[in-house]
Design a protein around this motif. Structure first.
Motif, mmCIF file in Angstrom:
data_model
loop_
_atom_site.group_PDB
_atom_site.id
_atom_site.type_symbol
_atom_site.label_atom_id
_atom_site.label_comp_id
_atom_site.label_asym_id
_atom_site.label_seq_id
_atom_site.Cartn_x
_atom_site.Cartn_y
_atom_site.Cartn_z
ATOM 1 N N GLY A 69 -83.336 2.024 -43.215
ATOM 2 C CA GLY A 69 -81.999 1.848 -42.660
ATOM 3 C C GLY A 69 -82.014 1.857 -41.149
ATOM 4 O O GLY A 69 -82.740 2.637 -40.523
ATOM 5 N N TRP A 70 -81.234 0.964 -40.555
ATOM 6 C CA TRP A 70 -81.111 0.947 -39.096
ATOM 7 C C TRP A 70 -79.732 0.413 -38.729
ATOM 8 O O TRP A 70 -79.108 -0.320 -39.510
ATOM 9 C CB TRP A 70 -82.216 0.108 -38.455
ATOM 10 N N ALA A 71 -79.269 0.832 -37.571
ATOM 11 C CA ALA A 71 -77.958 0.404 -37.108
ATOM 12 C C ALA A 71 -78.050 -1.023 -36.588
ATOM 13 O O ALA A 71 -78.843 -1.312 -35.682
ATOM 14 C CB ALA A 71 -77.451 1.341 -36.021
ATOM 15 N N ILE A 72 -77.258 -1.927 -37.152
ATOM 16 C CA ILE A 72 -77.245 -3.323 -36.723
ATOM 17 C C ILE A 72 -76.336 -3.464 -35.507
ATOM 18 O O ILE A 72 -75.168 -3.069 -35.548
ATOM 19 C CB ILE A 72 -76.766 -4.237 -37.867
ATOM 20 N N ASN A 73 -76.863 -4.028 -34.441
ATOM 21 C CA ASN A 73 -76.088 -4.260 -33.226
ATOM 22 C C ASN A 73 -75.446 -5.649 -33.326
ATOM 23 O O ASN A 73 -76.141 -6.668 -33.255
ATOM 24 C CB ASN A 73 -76.996 -4.182 -31.997
ATOM 25 N N PRO A 74 -74.128 -5.727 -33.497
ATOM 26 C CA PRO A 74 -73.498 -7.036 -33.690
ATOM 27 C C PRO A 74 -73.565 -7.941 -32.475
ATOM 28 O O PRO A 74 -73.496 -9.163 -32.613
ATOM 29 C CB PRO A 74 -72.040 -6.686 -34.045
ATOM 30 N N GLN A 75 -73.709 -7.363 -31.300
ATOM 31 C CA GLN A 75 -73.794 -8.174 -30.091
ATOM 32 C C GLN A 75 -75.125 -8.896 -29.996
ATOM 33 O O GLN A 75 -75.180 -10.079 -29.625
ATOM 34 C CB GLN A 75 -73.582 -7.284 -28.855
ATOM 35 N N THR A 76 -76.210 -8.209 -30.327
ATOM 36 C CA THR A 76 -77.547 -8.761 -30.090
ATOM 37 C C THR A 76 -78.225 -9.288 -31.352
ATOM 38 O O THR A 76 -79.091 -10.159 -31.258
ATOM 39 C CB THR A 76 -78.454 -7.700 -29.456
ATOM 40 N N GLU A 77 -77.871 -8.795 -32.519
ATOM 41 C CA GLU A 77 -78.604 -9.134 -33.734
ATOM 42 C C GLU A 77 -77.899 -10.131 -34.647
ATOM 43 O O GLU A 77 -78.522 -10.673 -35.553
ATOM 44 C CB GLU A 77 -78.907 -7.862 -34.534
ATOM 45 N N LEU A 78 -76.616 -10.390 -34.425
ATOM 46 C CA LEU A 78 -75.867 -11.250 -35.341
ATOM 47 C C LEU A 78 -75.643 -12.687 -34.884
ATOM 48 O O LEU A 78 -75.195 -13.504 -35.699
ATOM 49 C CB LEU A 78 -74.503 -10.624 -35.665
ATOM 50 N N PRO A 79 -75.868 -13.066 -33.623
ATOM 51 C CA PRO A 79 -75.646 -14.474 -33.267
ATOM 52 C C PRO A 79 -76.477 -15.421 -34.141
ATOM 53 O O PRO A 79 -77.711 -15.342 -34.149
ATOM 54 C CB PRO A 79 -76.079 -14.551 -31.801
ATOM 55 N N PRO A 80 -75.843 -16.311 -34.897
ATOM 56 C CA PRO A 80 -76.592 -17.227 -35.760
ATOM 57 C C PRO A 80 -77.335 -18.292 -34.965
ATOM 58 O O PRO A 80 -76.916 -18.692 -33.872
ATOM 59 C CB PRO A 80 -75.498 -17.872 -36.626
#
Length: 429
Positions: free
Chosen positions: A164-175
């Motif tokens: 488990g790890w915290a997903i950073n929506p700013q850096t890890e989610l850009p498609p």
């Protein structure tokens, strides 16, 4: 009937990747059944026996059947649901070029489970506003094809991933949309202008703004060894929208019935077209009139707020109260919370339970664990806005707010049957 309803739901989900498209899909089905569109900017001319619908912001819809019985005599039978689902929304200036890849910056809409968004074939849909021949215009677009993906980081580079790890929506989610030549760039608005021409044959002078969501292109399906389940995106809460629509279209002509499908529930419903806004009250006042008669009619009315419930997941059964664990394919769930996160009370819950028993529909109860927080719905919001008696119900599901959720394949038919009986019930609470 069950198979036909399930296939209808699958088709509806495919046609409804965003709240805008869901509203358009609902409107098309209503018009095919003889419902007449009302424009909020124009005077309304309605009559007993008429069937009407109105939209706001292209993302919320209210459909009303005026029955032969006067509303003041029998009240209204309202079914409420919401058109929005947690997702990834494109930012206003989204272009990112990093290490030779073209990506888009996104903002998380609602309380989304983020991990399931990785490694999916994603497409893009929503509303685009543009200028054409000097005039403003808006259209819905849907790329349909898989044009983007959010690749996971390999386990070799993140050995802790399975812990488990915290997903950073700013850096890890850009498609990722494309790989670009060195020093190349792409303009997102030009891409939208090209899509407008492909989809609508329109040449946009300038794309001015947009509201666009990524979505999973994998179609919903009936799954399982015995076909016990429906898997698909946006079951929360398009499943309830579709069930309410199916019941409304089959309703008799005697009673006054309404289907209310509003946007922005996943972010609090506080908007001009949300349940915490004036849309429903303004619509009903225009149809029923103001003053004492309006209040008296509402006090003879009942709202069934339909939104998905948490089924007991076999791998996480301890997350439920032991006496209140809804099972998939065991019928709709009455949702109760003494802190008013749900609007059900003993009278409205008793009415719904009795209605289910009359129809031979199994019914269940849900109360969250006393040491866990409780979600909410449009039920308490609408009840407090209008003073209308309300029961909160829903079908049990797994993986709520994931990119792909799971429901029972028998439950949709159960819900449509009891909502159909509700729309034709001569007596309310």
């Amino acid at each position: 009937m069950r198979e036909a309803l399930n296939q209808g739901l699958i088709d509806f989900l495919k046609a409804s990747p965003t709240p805008f498209h869901a509203t358009a899909s609902l409107a098309a089905r209503l018009e095919a059944a003889g419902y007449v569109r009302l424009d909020e900017r124009e005077a309304w001319h309605t009559e007993p026996g008429g069937r009407y619908y109105v939209t706001r912001n292209d993302s919320s819809l209210i459909a009303v059947q005026l029955g032969r019985r006067a509303p003041l005599d029998g009240g209204l039978r309202l079914v409420g649901a919401h058109t929005d689902s947690p997702c990834l929304r494109v930012k206003p200036q989204p272009e990112l070029v990093r290490n030779g890849f073209w990506q888009l910056g996104v903002e998380v809409y609602g309380g989304a489970l983020l991990a399931p968004w990785f490694d999916r074939d994603l497409s893009l849909a929503g509303r685009v506003t543009f200028s054409r021949d000097g005039q403003l215009d808006s259209r819905l677009i849907d790329f349909r094809a898989p044009i983007a993906v959010i690749p996971s980081l390999a386990i070799h580079l993140n050995r802790e991933a399975n812990k488990g790890w915290a997903i950073n929506p700013q850096t890890e989610l850009p498609p990722l949309l494309a790989q670009l030549p060195v020093d190349a760039s792409r303009d997102f608005r030009s891409l939208l202008a090209e899509q407008l021409e492909r989809e609508h044959g329109l040449r946009a002078e300038r794309v001015l703004d947009f509201e666009l969501s990524f979505y999973d292109t994998q179609a919903a399906a009936v799954v399982g060894l015995e076909q016990d389940f429906i898997a698909g995106a946006r079951l929360d809460n398009l499943l309830s929208c579709y069930a309410g629509l199916s019941a409304l279209l089959a309703a008799g002509e005697e009673e006054n019935c309404a289907l209310v499908c509003t946007d922005h529930e996943e972010v609090g419903s506080c908007s001009a077209c949300g349940a915490d806004g004036p849309f429903l009250e303004q619509t009903l006042r225009r149809l029923l009139g103001d003053g004492e008669a309006f209040v008296r009619t509402l006090q003879r009315s009942l709202l069934v707020s339909a939104d998905n419930a948490h089924g007991v997941h076999p791998n996480y059964a301890d997350r439920h109260d032991g006496n209140h664990g809804p099972q998939l394919n065991a019928g709709p769930v009455i949702k109760i919370n003494n802190n008013q996160r749900y609007a059900s009370n003993s009278e409205t819950a008793g009415f719904f339970r009795h209605l289910c028993q009359q129809q031979g529909v199994p019914v269940q109860s849900f109360v969250t664990r006393s040491d866990l927080g409780c979600g909410s719905t449009i039920g308490p919001i609408t009840s407090s806005q209008l003073g209308v008696r309300t029961v909160d119900i829903g079908l049990p599901t797994f993986a709520m707010h994931s990119i792909r959720e799971l429901a029972g394949s028998h439950d949709l038919a159960h819900l449509v049957k009891v909502l159909g009986a509700f729309y034709q019930s001569a007596e309310l609470v």
